[in-house]
Design a protein around this motif. Structure first.
Motif, short mmCIF file in Angstrom:
data_model
loop_
_atom_site.label_atom_id
_atom_site.label_comp_id
_atom_site.label_asym_id
_atom_site.label_seq_id
_atom_site.Cartn_x
_atom_site.Cartn_y
_atom_site.Cartn_z
N ASP A 1 9.24 -7.13 5.04
CA ASP A 1 10.31 -7.98 4.53
C ASP A 1 10.79 -8.93 5.62
O ASP A 1 11.95 -9.37 5.60
N ASP B 1 18.21 -3.82 -2.25
CA ASP B 1 17.34 -4.30 -1.18
C ASP B 1 18.12 -4.70 0.07
O ASP B 1 17.68 -5.53 0.86
N GLY C 1 12.50 -10.73 1.55
CA GLY C 1 12.21 -9.59 0.68
C GLY C 1 10.80 -9.12 0.96
O GLY C 1 10.06 -9.74 1.73
N TYR D 1 9.27 -10.07 -4.86
CA TYR D 1 8.92 -8.72 -4.42
C TYR D 1 7.43 -8.51 -4.61
O TYR D 1 6.92 -8.57 -5.72
#
Lengths: 309, 177, 427
Positions: free
Chosen positions: C304, B77, C308, C330
């Motif tokens: 995000d 990520d 996140g 998430y």
């Protein structure tokens, strides 16, 4: 000498008939070990018993003989006594008769004398009496008259008074009787009322007890019915949000559901169907056997309110 | 891999030292250095070496050139370029700067986890990171194009970290070479 | 005492709807579960290409609301109303009974008749007779399932609907991607498009006639719109950078999509008639996966910007966005429930990616699937089920879960890796 010896010998022979072996068979003897001392004792005991028995019998006989003698004696005594009594009675009767005769004789004598005396007196008296009698008669007549009048008056008064008194008494009696009746009536009514009251109270107490017992049973069965229906209720998803539905259910005594009627819909068709199905699926519902209690269960109202405590 | 990195470091040092030795000017244009570099940039020499070695076109096909390393890897990520990859990016930047006709396509990728369209975005961010670093280091924007494939073109099929770590990457694709 | 009782009686008489003071029992909780239903094999089914009753039973079971009795437990095989003995069926505990009959009218022509009964009340709820050609047999069976579902739950069924999805496969060392259409139970697959480059993000138009999707056939992402029936395609967006995540507005006039033409993935709204673009988000964050609310007034998307990926909601005009998800690190891939009250999404926590439902008014998050790599949730048009992609073995497969999470089922589909299912609108 030789002849004497021979004679003795012959005499000393046994001249009894001899038993031929095999003439009869003797029964085999059961040999029992015997204690000579015990035997002796037993024999003695038996002998004693026998003697006792004999003695007892003898005694009995003697006693009976004595009793008989006694009885005889008594009988004779009684006889003598009775004879005596009879004799005395006869004597007494004689004496009495004698005395009576004497008395009567005396009486006669006296009576005779008295009668003589009397005659004489009577003569004299008669004369006097006549005179007196006249006087008295007159007086008596007057008195009697007066008396009669008085008596009449008195009698009348008395009668009147008596009448009054009687009337009064009667009235009083009647009154009293009436009073009594009234009181009795009151008492009776009171007693009756009290009795009724007691009976009513008893009945009420019995009713209350029965009612509370019934309430208990109703409560128990209600709980079981609730649990069974809840177990069989498949709640549609998302139905915790304030939906509620009321169903009226008819039962027969076996607990079988014969009808389910929505009396207040939740507004959601699937919810309504699910509660109907729950009731039918739970059939037969647990219900009490007693017809009087079961009567309370013939029609049930179910309120389905998920999420409410 | 390691030797190449060491080589890159050596080249940098060499270039810096080279800088000072030619007159102390920083940011000397690559063109001067290019010709003085000479062939064969193996080994770490402290002086007289231009740092990046051969920046000629041929370097692209040289398996010993740092330019043969064309993949940069990323953490989950993340689109940050790791410290140890900066030299490599710099090498490519320098090469591009030295060869203005060369065009490179940066292909951004992710591992398979998570939403596909978000991973398109993440792949794009990774490619943009490399682009920015290249441009800062001398490449012209017109030389660089980016595309993101998200998770759609994994380098390694598999459902564990060993596969995933190999898929979180940016590939430098020199068009036509 | 007597007076009190009589006054109570009078009181009860005054209450509406009450005839007598009957015993009242309150039920505050039932049990969770699927409602038992008996679906009897249809008469005249011998030699039929499809088993109508089996399709109906599978549909009802897949919804999670019903539990069809196993065939071995059926106490009879009535095909006619006159053959039904309700007392017998009552003993099975099943509330409802479905029977039917198939009549062959000619080659490949049939007539299907069915009846739905309420077993406890002993009466018919619905009965229909439907014509069907051979290739429409499954569709008609699904239609019957829809009718039954609606009669029993009060909500429309979603069985006669379709799903679109992407299959990827490797054949002879080369990758192959297909955009396919199938019935909502996974049967009757039909390929709409085949490509050697990735295909992504299919999205149904509100009228169910077109699909928008992302294709890499030009070596980069482009958005196409294809007519499902005619196969006709139109290139909708092929801007510089990303072209992705197409999402139709409920009125069908606009398409929300993700473009990075300005240097960063942002959400745009494209007017489908005049092709005018309006940018709705800005900032350095990744903003993508827009979905329209059913009332057409707001857009939920993934961003995000908070670190996140999380879900946010903004007006269709753009502007400030409100964050919706706060649990887990998430949250992405939102899909609106048809009633607009909740979102299906992918929820990632501790390396596990699961399908969840977010109630929008309470903020309550409910997990529906196990993970570890579940993605792409899509609501059925009646809101009762969610289809999604998951892994089974080493393969990507599709699964359906009832929206309350009670019932889950894997869909049987073709070989290959299946992903990104989208449920068609009600037809």
């Amino acid at each position: 000498m030789h002849g004497v010896l021979l004679a003795v010998l012959i005499v000393s022979l046994d001249w009894s008939p001899t038993v031929k072996p095999g003439a009869h068979k003797a029964a085999p003897v059961q040999a029992v070990a015997v204690d000579a001392g015990a035997l002796e004792a037993e024999v003695q005991r038996l002998q004693q018993l026998e003697e006792q028995k004999q003695r007892a019998a003898q005694e009995k006989v003697e006693a009976l003989e004595r009793q008989a003698a006694e009885a005889e004696r008594k009988r004779q005594q009684e006889e003598q006594r009775l004879a005596e009594v009879k004799r005395k009675q006869e004597q007494e009767i004689k004496q009495q008769a004698e005395a009576e005769r004497k008395r009567k004789l005396e009486q006669e004598t006296r009576a005779k004398a008295a009668a003589e005396q009397k005659r004489k007196e009577e003569e004299a008296a008669r004369k006097q009496a006549e005179a007196e009698q006249q006087r008295k008669q007159e007086e008596a007549r007057k008195q009697a008259e007066a008396e009669q009048k008085r008596k009449q008056e008195e009698a009348r008064k008395q009668a009147e008074a008596e009448q009054k008194r009687k009337e009064e008494e009667a009235r009083k009696k009647a009154e009293a009787a009436a009073e009594q009746k009234r009181r009795e009536e009151v008492a009776r009514k009171k007693a009756e009322e009290e009795l009724q009251g007691r009976l009513a109270a008893e009945q009420a107490a019995e009713n209350a007890q029965r009612q509370s017992a019934m309430d208990r049973i109703i409560g128990e069965y209600s709980g079981w019915i609730r649990d069974k229906v809840a177990r069989n209720w498949i709640q549609p998803p998302g139905s915790d949000s304030g939906l509620s539905c009321t169903v009226e259910v008819s039962l027969i005594p076996s607990g079988d559901v014969t009808n389910a009627r929505i009396v207040r819909s939740s507004g959601n068709a699937a919810f309504d169907r699910s509660v109907e199905a729950a009731v039918f699926r739970a059939s037969p519902l647990p219900v009490p056997r007693d017809p009087e209690v079961m009567a309370q269960f013939r029609v049930l109202i179910f309120e389905f309110k998920p999420g409410s405590i | 891999m390691k030797t190449l990195k060491l080589l890159a470091v050596a080249l940098v040092i060499g270039w810096l030292s080279g800088c000072s030795s030619t007159g102390g000017k920083d940011g000397v244009s690559v063109e001067d250095r290019g010709t003085a570099a000479g062939a064969g940039s193996e080994g770490a020499t402290s002086e007289g070496v231009s740092g990046y070695g051969d920046l000629s076109i041929e370097a692209l096909n040289d398996p010993d050139s740092p330019l043969s390393q064309r993949v940069i890897y990323f953490a989950f990520d993340s689109s940050d370029i790791a410290e140890q990859d900066r030299a490599l990016v710099a090498a490519h930047a320098n090469f591009l700067a030295a060869n203005p006709d060369v065009v490179v396509s940066l292909e951004g990728h992710t591992d398979e986890r998570g939403a596909r369209e978000y991973n398109i975005g993440l792949g794009d961010h990774r490619a943009q990171s490399v682009r920015r670093m290249l441009e800062v280091q001398g490449a012209a924007p017109a030389q660089i194009s980016t595309v993101s494939y998200g998770e759609e073109k994994p380098a390694v099929e598999g459902h564990d970290e060993s596969a995933w770590s190999m898929n979180r990457r940016v590939e430098l694709v020199y068009v036509g070479y | 005492m007597k007076r009190v009782r009589s006054s109570l009686l009078i009181l009860c008489l005054c209450l509406p709807g009450w005839v007598q003071a009957a015993l009242t029992i309150e039920i505050t909780q039932g049990v969770e579960g699927a409602v038992p239903i008996a679906v009897v094999p249809f008469g005249g089914s011998a030699g039929m290409p499809e088993d109508i009753a089996a399709i109906i039973a599978a549909d009802l079971a897949r919804s999670g609301r019903f539990e069809p009795l196993p065939e071995r437990d059926l106490i009879g095989r009535p095909t006619d109303a006159g053959q039904v003995r309700f007392q017998d069926w009552r003993m099975l505990g099943s509330e409802n009974l479905v029977i039917g009959n198939v009549e062959t009218l000619g080659p490949d022509q049939y007539r299907i008749e069915f009846r739905l009964f309420d077993i406890f009340r002993g009466r018919q709820i619905a009965g229909y007779s439907l014509p069907a050609s051979r290739d429409r047999l499954r569709y008609v069976a699904h239609k019957i399932s829809d009718i039954i579902y609606e009669k029993l739950t009060g909500q429309p069924g979603a069985f006669a609907t379709r799903i679109a999805y992407v299959i990827s496969d490797t054949a002879n060392g080369a990758k192959k991607y297909q955009l396919q259409l199938a019935d909502s139970d996974g049967y009757n697959p039909r390929t709409l498009l085949t490509s050697e480059q990735p295909l992504m993000s299919p999205s149904w138009s509100p009228d169910g006639r077109r699909l928008a999707y992302v294709s890499f056939e030009k070596r980069r992402a482009s958005i196409f719109v294809q007519d499902v029936v005619s196969g006709q395609r139109e290139l909708l967006a092929s801007f510089e950078g990303i072209n992705g995540a197409p999402s139709w507005s409920p009125d069908g006039h606009s398409m929300a999509l993700t473009l990075s033409r300005d240097g960063n993935p942002e959400i745009y709204s494209l007017n489908l008639s005049n092709k005018q673009l309006r940018r709705l988000t800005s900032g350095p964050a990744i903003d993508t996966e827009p979905v329209w609310s059913p009332d057409g007034r707001s857009i939920v998307f993934t961003s995000d910007r908070g670190g996140g990926p999380q879900l946010y909601r903004m007006s269709v005009q753009g502007g400030p966005a409100k964050r919706l998800t706060f649990e887990g690190s998430y949250n992405a891939s939102a899909d609106f429930a048809p009633d607009g009250k909740s979102l299906a999404l992918v929820h990632g926590a501790g390396g596990n990616y699961r399908i969840a439902v977010l109630e929008l008014d309470t903020g309550l998050l409910r997990l529906l699937s196990e993970g570890p790599l579940d993605e792409s949730p899509s609501f059925a048009p009646n809101g009762s089920m969610i289809i999604f992609a998951t892994e089974s073995g080493r393969r990507g497969v599709l699964a359906a879960v009832s929206s309350d999470g009670r019932f889950r089922q894997r869909l049987s589909l073709s070989e290959g890796n299946v992903r990104e299912p989208v449920w068609s609108p009600q037809e």
